[in-house]
Design a protein around this motif. Structure first.
Motif, short mmCIF file in Angstrom:
data_model
loop_
_atom_site.label_atom_id
_atom_site.label_comp_id
_atom_site.label_asym_id
_atom_site.label_seq_id
_atom_site.Cartn_x
_atom_site.Cartn_y
_atom_site.Cartn_z
N LEU A 11 -42.10 9.62 -18.50
CA LEU A 11 -42.21 9.08 -17.15
C LEU A 11 -43.39 9.75 -16.46
O LEU A 11 -43.36 10.95 -16.22
N PRO A 12 -44.45 9.00 -16.13
CA PRO A 12 -45.55 9.60 -15.37
C PRO A 12 -45.07 10.00 -13.98
O PRO A 12 -44.02 9.53 -13.51
N PRO A 13 -45.80 10.89 -13.30
CA PRO A 13 -45.38 11.30 -11.96
C PRO A 13 -45.18 10.10 -11.04
O PRO A 13 -46.06 9.26 -10.89
N THR A 14 -44.02 10.01 -10.46
CA THR A 14 -43.66 8.86 -9.65
C THR A 14 -42.58 9.26 -8.66
O THR A 14 -41.89 10.27 -8.84
N GLY A 15 -42.43 8.47 -7.63
CA GLY A 15 -41.35 8.67 -6.69
C GLY A 15 -40.11 7.89 -7.05
O GLY A 15 -39.09 7.98 -6.37
N SER A 16 -40.17 7.10 -8.12
CA SER A 16 -39.03 6.27 -8.52
C SER A 16 -38.12 7.07 -9.43
O SER A 16 -38.24 7.03 -10.65
N VAL A 17 -37.19 7.78 -8.84
CA VAL A 17 -36.29 8.60 -9.65
C VAL A 17 -35.26 7.75 -10.38
O VAL A 17 -34.58 8.23 -11.29
N GLU A 18 -35.10 6.49 -9.98
CA GLU A 18 -34.18 5.61 -10.70
C GLU A 18 -34.59 5.49 -12.17
O GLU A 18 -33.77 5.55 -13.09
#
Length: 672
Positions: free
Chosen positions: A537-544
């Motif tokens: 998972l690349p850095p993202t704000g989508s923790v889902e």
């Protein structure tokens, strides 16, 4: 006129802005912004007093404006405004402030209206609302719910109406809104690009036609746009007279209770939306079709019990709750002068009886008017394939139950994007001083600097005016909270395959992901097994997505430890180039073994030393177990200059304790 869910939601909230606005969620390139800007074009014009910056309604006797009175002013008509709220806006820009020039030159305190005042009786559009700072979201949602704004600060005492159509758009891949903020939006819709090739071709064809001749394209749809404007205006005039029977209210309450939504806001919003839908399709009272359409728009985002619940509504359950029988007719009003000798049953005319329902949702005359939303099913997030291993693959171990972790903070004072985790200086938060950099103006310190400079220039003489120069400007230095990057580097090799061990690790990571969701952090995940490491998972704000990948992560194969460390280093370096202010924390979960290749141990040592030289803050959780231990995890932690914690001291709760203590006890270095 049939409308897709997004179009229907926008129209209904335009009919009754008290619904509370619309949140449009969708992937990039799905015409979210285009639809919102198109809504402003079809809204009816508004009538205002000439020169009134607050757009009070001249036809409303109770409407007032700080720019009033208006007895001698003419009335003019203008298009409804589309006001855009940028992500980087300040509180002063949103609510209004004093006009600095007049305050400094004449001492007069005059109010400069904010964006909420400009949006009154129009549309307030917030693109990427999930990236807007929480306190600004709270302010605009409060204004949308109350229909007014009150400002009491810096010598300003201001109150004005602020009734607008609130539209927020967001890409869930860039991060989610907190559940408390989700609930404040009246309606929500999920949008996706069409999969039908014919529809995609039509979209491209229309875009090419517009680019070739914009005026001709607009003229082609002018009549249909005018008809839509007329229908919205008619529905606005009728919505106040739509009858909402007790049976309709009871059905709304049954639906909201069945889906276990919190509070009563859902009942109120669903009722308002059902009435607006009835007005839109031309009905005089709310029917089951209106309740169903309203529930599909008002409830999906309110039924989420935790951050990782998928949005949406079970339509089969909704249909079972609504049932097949239409809502009963409202009871007739009692006759104030009843007939002492009423006609017997079946005889005479009933002057108060209503004609049979002829304009229901199944009526042929309204076949193309009963615009009921039929949102497309959204595909579940697909997990990336785990790295292949050389045998020993096992099914993914299930994570233990998540829990509320302690606050994880990074030591020091950062300058990252606004969030809710570590201390930082930025554009929001409490004012702790003044400086000369970028930011909101600090009026008191600006005047003080100008006065001190003027006194020095007068060389001891008394009197004289204070003149402001650009070098006197001072900005407020504020201290608040920032978001951080949590990079989880998980050893998924065969030596980590014990189900109980992986269950504990996954439970801890899941808990930290839940906390990261609430605190608006970015997360990333690297897994290594077999002969390679992979950025899951690349850095993202989508923790889902991170939670889904964590649950599907299998284990088995050799241990490419060096590859895992180097992949983590690449992720951190790339993210540092994108945002140098984002401070990371590496959480490495492994038993310290390195078995992929003849020189695996030496390469792992060099990779760890490389990360340590960059000043990367890290925690090593040593998962080695059994009576005979090699101590490889402790050696690895030494090479990384990281905290070392043996596995027997780490339960799921213990992992969070380790990360928290490590973050608070060491100031991280910059990743170059």
């Amino acid at each position: 006129m049939h409308l897709e869910p997004m179009g229907l939601a926008l129209v209904l909230t335009a009919i009754d802005p008290a619904i509370g606005g619309v949140l449009v969620r969708g992937e990039k390139g799905t015409a979210k912004s285009t639809a919102v800007r198109g809504l402003a074009e079809v809204l009816p014009e508004v009538e205002v007093h000439e020169g009134d910056r607050f757009s009070a309604d001249p036809r409303d006797p109770a409407a007032t404006s700080p720019d009033g009175p208006f007895e001698a002013r003419a009335r003019v008509r203008r298009p409804a405004r589309l006001v855009e709220l940028p992500v980087g806006a300040t509180e002063d820009r949103l609510l209004g402030s004093i006009q600095l020039e007049k305050a400094l030159t004449s001492g007069a305190v005059e109010v400069e209206p904010g964006l909420l005042a400009r949006a009154h009786r129009g549309v307030l559009y917030v693109d990427e609302v999930n990236l807007l700072h929480d306190h600004l979201v709270d302010l605009l949602l409060d204004a949308a719910a109350t229909g007014s704004v009150s400002v009491e600060r810096d010598g300003i005492s201001l109150h004005h109406a602020a009734r607008f159509v609130l539209i927020g758009t967001m890409n869930p891949e860039e991060g989610e809104l907190r559940p408390q903020l989700l609930d404040r939006f009246g309606l929500t819709v999920e949008v996706a690009a069409p999969r039908d090739p014919a529809l995609r071709v039509e979209v491209v064809r229309r875009r090419l036609a517009f680019d070739a001749d914009p005026e001709a394209f607009v003229e082609q749809y002018a009549a249909r746009q005018a008809d839509l404007t007329r229908r919205i205006a008619d529905a606005r005039s009728r919505v106040g007279s739509v009858v909402v029977t007790d049976a309709a209210l009871l059905k709304v309450a049954e639906v909201c209770a069945a889906f276990e939504v919190d509070g009563l806001r859902a009942d109120i919003v669903t009722t308002r939306t059902a009435a607006a839908h009835a007005a839109w399709v031309g009905r005089e009272r709310v029917t089951l079709a209106d309740v169903r359409a309203a529930a599909l728009l008002a409830l999906p985002h309110r039924r989420r019990r935790n951050p990782f619940d998928a949005p949406g509504l079970d339509e089969d359950l909704l249909d079972r709750i609504l049932g097949d029988e239409e809502l009963p007719e409202p009871d007739p009003e009692p006759d104030p002068d009843p007939d002492p000798q009423p006609d017997p049953p079946g005889g005479g005319d009933d002057p108060q009886g209503e004609a049979p329902e002829t304009d229901g949702p199944d009526s042929p005359s309204h076949e193309d008017q009963a615009a009921e939303p039929e949102p497309e099913d959204q595909p579940a997030p697909q997990a990336r394939p785990a790295p292949s291993g050389s045998g020993g693959d096992q099914a993914a171990a299930r994570a233990g139950a998540a829990y509320r972790p302690r606050l994880l903070t990074v030591d020091g004072l950062g300058e990252g994007t606004p969030g809710r985790r570590s201390r930082a200086r930025g554009a929001s938060g409490r004012r702790v001083g003044a400086g000369t950099g970028h930011g909101s103006l600090h009026l008191v310190e600006t005047i003080r600097a100008a006065a001190e400079r003027s006194a020095r220039e007068r060389s001891g003489t008394t009197g004289g005016r204070v003149r402001l120069r650009p070098t006197d400007l001072r900005t407020a230095v504020r201290e608040g909270r920032e978001a951080n990057l949590l990079l989880f580097c998980v050893d998924a090799s065969g030596s980590m395959a014990a189900r109980r061990r992986m269950s504990q690790v996954k439970a801890a990571v899941l808990s930290l992901l839940t906390d990261a969701y609430r605190r608006r952090d970015k997360v990333a995940m690297v897994g290594f097994r077999g002969r390679e490491a992979q950025l899951l998972l690349p850095p993202t704000g989508s923790v889902e997505v991170a939670a889904a990948l964590l649950g599907d992560l299998p284990s088995g194969g050799r241990t490419p430890l060096a590859e895992g460390l180097l992949e983590a280093d690449r992720v951190l370096r790339r993210e540092h180039l994108r945002d140098p202010r984002l401070r990371p924390l590496l959480v490495l979960v492994t038993d310290g073994r390195a078995t992929a290749g003849a020189d695996a141990v030496e390469r792992s040592r060099l990779a760890a030393a490389h990360l340590a030289a960059r000043g990367t803050p890290a925690v090593v959780v040593d998962c080695e177990q059994g009576p005979m231990r090699l101590g490889l995890g402790r050696t690895l932690a030494g090479h990384l200059r990281a905290e070392h914690v043996p596995m027997e001291q780490v339960s799921a709760d213990g992992l969070v304790d380790v990360v928290s203590s490590r973050s608070a006890g060491r100031s991280p270095g910059r990743v170059a």
